[in-house]
Design a protein around this motif. Structure first.
Motif, mmCIF file in Angstrom:
data_model
loop_
_atom_site.group_PDB
_atom_site.id
_atom_site.type_symbol
_atom_site.label_atom_id
_atom_site.label_comp_id
_atom_site.label_asym_id
_atom_site.label_seq_id
_atom_site.Cartn_x
_atom_site.Cartn_y
_atom_site.Cartn_z
ATOM 1 N N ALA A 1 -6.861 -13.857 11.205
ATOM 2 C CA ALA A 1 -5.728 -13.405 12.033
ATOM 3 C C ALA A 1 -6.176 -12.125 12.712
ATOM 4 O O ALA A 1 -6.145 -11.057 12.100
ATOM 5 N N ASP A 2 -6.654 -12.248 13.937
ATOM 6 C CA ASP A 2 -7.212 -11.068 14.595
ATOM 7 C C ASP A 2 -6.147 -10.189 15.246
ATOM 8 O O ASP A 2 -6.352 -9.005 15.453
ATOM 9 N N GLY A 3 -4.989 -10.762 15.526
ATOM 10 C CA GLY A 3 -3.927 -10.020 16.220
ATOM 11 C C GLY A 3 -3.570 -8.684 15.588
ATOM 12 O O GLY A 3 -3.636 -7.640 16.240
ATOM 13 N N PRO A 4 -3.213 -8.680 14.282
ATOM 14 C CA PRO A 4 -2.699 -7.442 13.707
ATOM 15 C C PRO A 4 -3.738 -6.326 13.639
ATOM 16 O O PRO A 4 -3.396 -5.152 13.723
ATOM 17 N N LYS A 5 -5.020 -6.683 13.520
ATOM 18 C CA LYS A 5 -6.049 -5.645 13.405
ATOM 19 C C LYS A 5 -6.026 -4.766 14.663
ATOM 20 O O LYS A 5 -5.973 -3.545 14.573
ATOM 21 N N GLY A 6 -6.029 -5.438 15.816
ATOM 22 C CA GLY A 6 -5.965 -4.698 17.068
ATOM 23 C C GLY A 6 -4.642 -3.973 17.198
ATOM 24 O O GLY A 6 -4.589 -2.809 17.598
ATOM 25 N N ASN A 7 -3.553 -4.630 16.806
ATOM 26 C CA ASN A 7 -2.225 -4.044 16.952
ATOM 27 C C ASN A 7 -2.002 -2.848 16.043
ATOM 28 O O ASN A 7 -1.294 -1.918 16.399
ATOM 29 N N LEU A 8 -2.572 -2.899 14.829
ATOM 30 C CA LEU A 8 -2.247 -1.864 13.834
ATOM 31 C C LEU A 8 -3.279 -0.744 13.753
ATOM 32 O O LEU A 8 -3.023 0.279 13.130
ATOM 33 N N HIS A 9 -4.422 -0.943 14.388
ATOM 34 C CA HIS A 9 -5.491 0.048 14.283
ATOM 35 C C HIS A 9 -4.990 1.438 14.712
ATOM 36 O O HIS A 9 -4.427 1.583 15.787
ATOM 37 N N GLY A 10 -5.177 2.430 13.830
ATOM 38 C CA GLY A 10 -4.782 3.802 14.152
ATOM 39 C C GLY A 10 -3.335 4.115 13.784
ATOM 40 O O GLY A 10 -2.938 5.284 13.787
ATOM 41 N N TYR A 11 -2.524 3.090 13.465
ATOM 42 C CA TYR A 11 -1.155 3.336 13.002
ATOM 43 C C TYR A 11 -1.192 3.747 11.527
ATOM 44 O O TYR A 11 -2.222 3.590 10.856
ATOM 45 N N SER A 12 -0.083 4.245 11.030
ATOM 46 C CA SER A 12 -0.020 4.655 9.628
ATOM 47 C C SER A 12 0.949 3.769 8.872
ATOM 48 O O SER A 12 1.904 3.240 9.458
ATOM 49 N N ILE A 13 0.678 3.646 7.573
ATOM 50 C CA ILE A 13 1.578 2.845 6.735
ATOM 51 C C ILE A 13 2.133 3.724 5.618
ATOM 52 O O ILE A 13 1.408 4.582 5.082
ATOM 53 N N VAL A 14 3.382 3.525 5.302
ATOM 54 C CA VAL A 14 3.987 4.159 4.132
ATOM 55 C C VAL A 14 4.480 3.020 3.239
ATOM 56 O O VAL A 14 5.186 2.120 3.704
ATOM 57 N N VAL A 15 4.060 3.044 1.965
ATOM 58 C CA VAL A 15 4.495 2.040 0.984
ATOM 59 C C VAL A 15 5.413 2.724 -0.020
ATOM 60 O O VAL A 15 5.075 3.795 -0.540
ATOM 61 N N VAL A 16 6.563 2.115 -0.262
ATOM 62 C CA VAL A 16 7.526 2.682 -1.217
ATOM 63 C C VAL A 16 7.858 1.614 -2.247
ATOM 64 O O VAL A 16 8.299 0.518 -1.897
ATOM 65 N N LYS A 17 7.622 1.923 -3.511
ATOM 66 C CA LYS A 17 7.909 0.952 -4.589
ATOM 67 C C LYS A 17 8.873 1.601 -5.567
ATOM 68 O O LYS A 17 8.480 2.490 -6.327
ATOM 69 N N PRO A 18 10.148 1.186 -5.509
ATOM 70 C CA PRO A 18 11.116 1.754 -6.469
ATOM 71 C C PRO A 18 10.898 1.141 -7.848
ATOM 72 O O PRO A 18 10.136 0.191 -8.006
ATOM 73 N N ASP A 19 11.592 1.665 -8.823
ATOM 74 C CA ASP A 19 11.448 1.196 -10.203
ATOM 75 C C ASP A 19 12.266 -0.089 -10.406
ATOM 76 O O ASP A 19 13.195 -0.129 -11.212
ATOM 77 N N VAL A 20 11.939 -1.093 -9.621
ATOM 78 C CA VAL A 20 12.611 -2.397 -9.697
ATOM 79 C C VAL A 20 11.501 -3.427 -9.775
ATOM 80 O O VAL A 20 10.583 -3.392 -8.971
ATOM 81 N N ALA A 21 11.562 -4.306 -10.761
ATOM 82 C CA ALA A 21 10.516 -5.334 -10.879
ATOM 83 C C ALA A 21 11.098 -6.673 -10.440
ATOM 84 O O ALA A 21 12.206 -7.044 -10.840
ATOM 85 N N VAL A 22 10.380 -7.387 -9.596
ATOM 86 C CA VAL A 22 10.828 -8.714 -9.150
ATOM 87 C C VAL A 22 9.806 -9.738 -9.626
ATOM 88 O O VAL A 22 8.612 -9.588 -9.360
ATOM 89 N N SER A 23 10.263 -10.761 -10.327
ATOM 90 C CA SER A 23 9.354 -11.829 -10.758
ATOM 91 C C SER A 23 9.137 -12.777 -9.587
ATOM 92 O O SER A 23 10.105 -13.267 -8.986
ATOM 93 N N THR A 24 7.862 -13.048 -9.261
ATOM 94 C CA THR A 24 7.541 -13.932 -8.127
ATOM 95 C C THR A 24 8.157 -15.310 -8.339
ATOM 96 O O THR A 24 8.767 -15.892 -7.442
ATOM 97 N N ARG A 25 8.005 -15.838 -9.548
ATOM 98 C CA ARG A 25 8.538 -17.179 -9.849
ATOM 99 C C ARG A 25 10.053 -17.222 -9.623
ATOM 100 O O ARG A 25 10.568 -18.139 -8.979
ATOM 101 N N GLU A 26 10.768 -16.186 -10.127
ATOM 102 C CA GLU A 26 12.233 -16.165 -9.966
ATOM 103 C C GLU A 26 12.625 -16.014 -8.501
ATOM 104 O O GLU A 26 13.601 -16.608 -8.041
#
Ligand SMILES: C[C@@](CO)(OP(=O)(O)O)[C@H](O)COP(=O)(O)OP(=O)(O)OC[C@H]1O[C@@H](n2ccc(N)nc2=O)[C@H](O)[C@@H]1O
Ligand SMILES: Nc1ncnc2c1ncn2[C@@H]1O[C@H](COP(=O)(O)OP(=O)(O)O)[C@@H](O)[C@H]1O
Length: 279
Positions: free
Chosen positions: A161-186
């Motif tokens: 998937a070449d699209g996002p590499k060009g689109n996102l290059h130089g942008y910044s990401i912020v990841v936020v993970k609260p204290d909530v667990a989600v089971s993938t199966r559920e």
């Protein structure tokens, strides 16, 4: 020998059909992000023998499964069934939050396959390593190359998937993970499957300004219903200036794409795991 298994985000995630094997067919774009664990292997020291040929020590964040179920050990066992591997000590320093939708465990398993291949000159080849990885988990194959990929099937059929590499290059990401667990199966069990009107593969080729209106993660509906605080975090990311914000995978981590990392993210999301990086 040392390697750094990376996390992923999903740019769009559509769950299109139930499969007879109990899994779901999906369409998603996997994108690697510079948030990593560290994984080291070395020959087993005869002075410190172990009852399993892959003796794993985990430091950093706790992993909620026993040593034999750890995807690092499972990857060793998978290859040991087909190749002659010496006994080893493995050390995993865990930083990627678990049950986050960031693929941390899957990445550790796939990077272990790569590490064993390189260290013991197994010459398995990328396609075969991806096949081994897919046996460990649906999104493990992506981490063999960890290149932006459009994924279908269970998540193991990969195309560049070449699209996002060009689109996102130089942008910044912020990841936020609260204290909530989600089971993938559920999370999968809550889903009503449908085909999206436009594929995420097409949308990520468009300017980021179009993503907010078009790019969707089908898990957000049911997961936000069960955990409304996640929808609030997504809204806060937009309020702080994100060009695009979404939950990753089946959650519970959210991410925002920004022109520049905004001031005060740590304070805004106090009590959550917060990481930021330039893409
Ligand atoms: C939802 C996604 C999206 O990228 O990521 P995460 O949120 O886990 O990061 C993946 O599909 C998660 O892949 P992975 O975590 O490898 O799942 P697996 O271990 O193979 O499967 C865990 C369980 O999820 C369900 N499952 C998983 C993948 C899939 N395509 N259909 C499913 O129904 C099945 O119930 C399975 O028993
Ligand atoms: N090396 C590992 N790191 C994290 N979790 C692991 C690992 N090996 C096995 N697991 C198990 O896999 C589960 C899901 O992995 P996790 O990294 O939390 O994935 P995701 O956040 O993508 O759902 C964990 O809850 C844990 O029980």
């Amino acid at each position: 020998m040392l390697t750094f298994p990376c996390a992923k985000i999903n740019l769009g995630l559509n769950i299109v059909a139930e499969r007879p094997d109990g899994y779901h067919d999906i369409q998603t774009v996997f994108y690697p992000i510079p948030l990593t664990d560290a994984l080291e292997i070395k020959h087993m020291d005869p002075a410190f023998p172990s009852d399993h040929p892959c003796d794993l020590k985990v430091t950093g964040n706790a992993v909620d499964c026993d040593e034999r179920s750890n995807l690092v050990v499972k990857a060793y066992d998978l290859l040991a069934a087909d190749f002659e591997l010496p006994p080893i000590h493995a050390h995993l320093f865990k930083c990627i939050p678990s049950q986050a939708g960031l693929g941390g465990g899957s990445s550790d398993g796939a990077f272990m396959i790569r590490l064993l291949d390189e260290r013991f000159r197994l010459n398995i080849g990328i396609a075969e390593m991806e096949r081994y990885a897919a046996k460990l988990g649906s999104d493990c194959a992506f981490f063999i190359t960890a290149e932006p990929s459009y994924a279908t099937g269970r998540g193991e059929i990969l195309e560049p998937a070449d699209g996002p590499k060009g689109n996102l290059h130089g942008y910044s990401i912020v990841v936020v993970k609260p204290d909530v667990a989600v089971s993938t199966r559920e999370a999968y069990a809550q889903i009503v499957c449908h085909m999206p009107r436009k594929s995420c593969r097409e949308i990520v080729r468009q300017p980021i300004s179009t993503w907010r209106d078009e790019l969707t993660n089908d898990f957000e509906g049911p997961v936000f219903k069960a955990h409304p605080e996640l929808a609030c975090i997504k809204q806060s990311l937009y309020d702080m200036g994100a060009l695009y914000a979404q939950m990753s995978g089946s959650g519970s981590a959210l991410f925002g794409i920004f022109r520049e990392i905004p001031q005060g993210v740590e304070e805004q999301f106090k009590g959550c795991f917060v990481a930021s990086a330039v893409l």
